[in-house]
Design an enzyme around this catalytic site. Structure first.
Site, mmCIF file in Angstrom:
data_model
loop_
_atom_site.group_PDB
_atom_site.id
_atom_site.type_symbol
_atom_site.label_atom_id
_atom_site.label_comp_id
_atom_site.label_asym_id
_atom_site.label_seq_id
_atom_site.Cartn_x
_atom_site.Cartn_y
_atom_site.Cartn_z
ATOM 1 N N LYS A 94 23.490 -14.309 2.686
ATOM 2 C CA LYS A 94 22.900 -12.962 2.674
ATOM 3 C C LYS A 94 23.744 -12.029 1.804
ATOM 4 C CE LYS A 94 21.604 -9.221 5.794
ATOM 5 N NZ LYS A 94 20.878 -8.899 7.005
ATOM 6 N N MET B 136 10.678 -6.546 4.744
ATOM 7 C CA MET B 136 10.803 -7.223 6.041
ATOM 8 C C MET B 136 12.171 -7.875 6.222
ATOM 9 S SD MET B 136 7.954 -6.437 7.224
ATOM 10 C CE MET B 136 7.821 -7.424 8.694
ATOM 11 N N HIS C 268 8.095 3.475 9.378
ATOM 12 C CA HIS C 268 7.803 2.516 10.457
ATOM 13 C C HIS C 268 6.523 2.956 11.174
ATOM 14 C CE1 HIS C 268 8.606 -0.624 13.313
ATOM 15 N NE2 HIS C 268 8.278 0.223 14.276
ATOM 16 N N SER D 173 0.837 -1.211 0.000
ATOM 17 C CA SER D 173 0.000 0.000 0.000
ATOM 18 C C SER D 173 0.871 1.260 0.000
ATOM 19 C CB SER D 173 -0.971 0.010 1.181
ATOM 20 O OG SER D 173 -0.292 0.140 2.402
ATOM 21 N N ASN E 50 13.156 4.606 5.302
ATOM 22 C CA ASN E 50 12.200 3.602 5.767
ATOM 23 C C ASN E 50 11.019 4.298 6.435
ATOM 24 O OD1 ASN E 50 11.237 0.962 6.380
ATOM 25 N ND2 ASN E 50 11.991 1.171 8.477
HETATM 26 C C1 GRF Z 1 3.706 -0.650 6.839
HETATM 27 O O1 GRF Z 1 2.931 -0.485 8.003
HETATM 28 C C2 GRF Z 1 5.124 -0.236 7.082
HETATM 29 O O2 GRF Z 1 5.262 0.817 7.958
HETATM 30 C C3 GRF Z 1 5.697 -1.476 7.704
HETATM 31 O O3 GRF Z 1 5.120 -2.537 6.996
HETATM 32 C C4 GRF Z 1 3.846 -2.126 6.483
HETATM 33 C C5 GRF Z 1 3.856 -2.366 5.022
HETATM 34 O O4 GRF Z 1 2.628 -2.115 4.430
HETATM 35 N N1 GRF Z 1 7.134 -1.443 7.676
HETATM 36 P P1 GRF Z 1 2.483 -2.066 2.846
HETATM 37 O O5 GRF Z 1 3.146 -3.331 2.294
HETATM 38 O O6 GRF Z 1 3.142 -0.822 2.345
HETATM 39 O O7 GRF Z 1 1.002 -2.063 2.606
#
Ligand code: GRF
Length: 200
Positions: free
Chosen positions: A65, A90, A109, A13, A107
């Site tokens: 990695k 992730m 968060h 999203s 990033n």
């Molecule tokens: C978001 O809440 C972001 O802050 C976190 O993971 C979620 C990812 O959502 N790190 P999307 O994949 O962008 O919908």
């Protein structure tokens, strides 16, 4: 114009909000590449639908990695990427990767850092019973959810509010705050001094 790579793992999203902001001219940059560490990520479909070059680079296909990151870095060099935007990615990037794009990785968060670092931050903040949480956009450094803070916005949790409603409001704030910060960054308007970031 700066070439951006957006790194995703899931729903995407935030990726869509960034694509929208580029299309609206709010972010004056080109999304050169979307990189997913998961080939099933819905975010890849969003990239495809938007006509943006995208690739899945899955760690299981690499011996280490370091090899995985090398493949990603090669793609970034190939696409002349100047800014990496993590959007629900992730995975923790290594110190080597971060130093290859020093102060050029952002990033978002879903908490007011340094509270609730790591996964599942929205639910953990909610379960903790905090009255105020929010969203943080920051530069990425070697430590998880740690680099200099670019912007934060609070979300007040009302009495009796359901997790789903709180989650929705957090995501709505992310979709505003992140594109704004990316816009400032691509315009070279973020000055970093130690941990202090100012928009100039
Ligand atoms: C978001 O809440 C972001 O802050 C976190 O993971 C979620 C990812 O959502 N790190 P999307 O994949 O962008 O919908």
């Amino acid at each position: 114009m700066v070439n951006i790579a957006v790194f995703v793992s899931g729903y995407g999203s935030n990726l869509s909000a960034i694509i929208q902001a580029v299309n609206d001219g709010l972010i004056r940059a080109n999304i050169a590449l979307v990189v997913s560490d998961n080939k099933e990520a819905y975010a890849l479909k969003r990239a495809r639908d938007a006509g943006i070059k995208h690739m899945a680079v899955e760690p299981v296909n690499y011996a280490s990695k370091a090899e995985f990151e090398k493949a990603v870095l090669q793609a970034l060099v190939r696409e002349k990427v100047g800014l990496v935007v993590l959007a629900g990615f992730m995975r923790i990037l290594s110190a080597e990767f971060v130093s290859a794009y020093r102060n050029k990785i952002l990033n978002v968060h879903p908490s007011l850092l340094p509270a609730f670092k790591g996964e599942d931050a929205i639910r953990r903040a909610f379960d903790y019973g905090v009255k105020v949480s929010g969203v943080t956009v920051h530069f990425v450094d070697e430590k998880m959810d740690h680099g200099p803070v670019i912007s934060q916005k609070q979300v007040i949790i009302s009495d009796g509010e359901a997790l789903e409603s709180f989650e929705k409001r957090i995501h709505a704030i992310e979709h505003e705050l992140y594109p704004e910060a990316i816009a400032l960054c691509v315009e070279g308007r973020l000055k970093i001094e130690g941990r202090k970031v100012t928009a100039v």
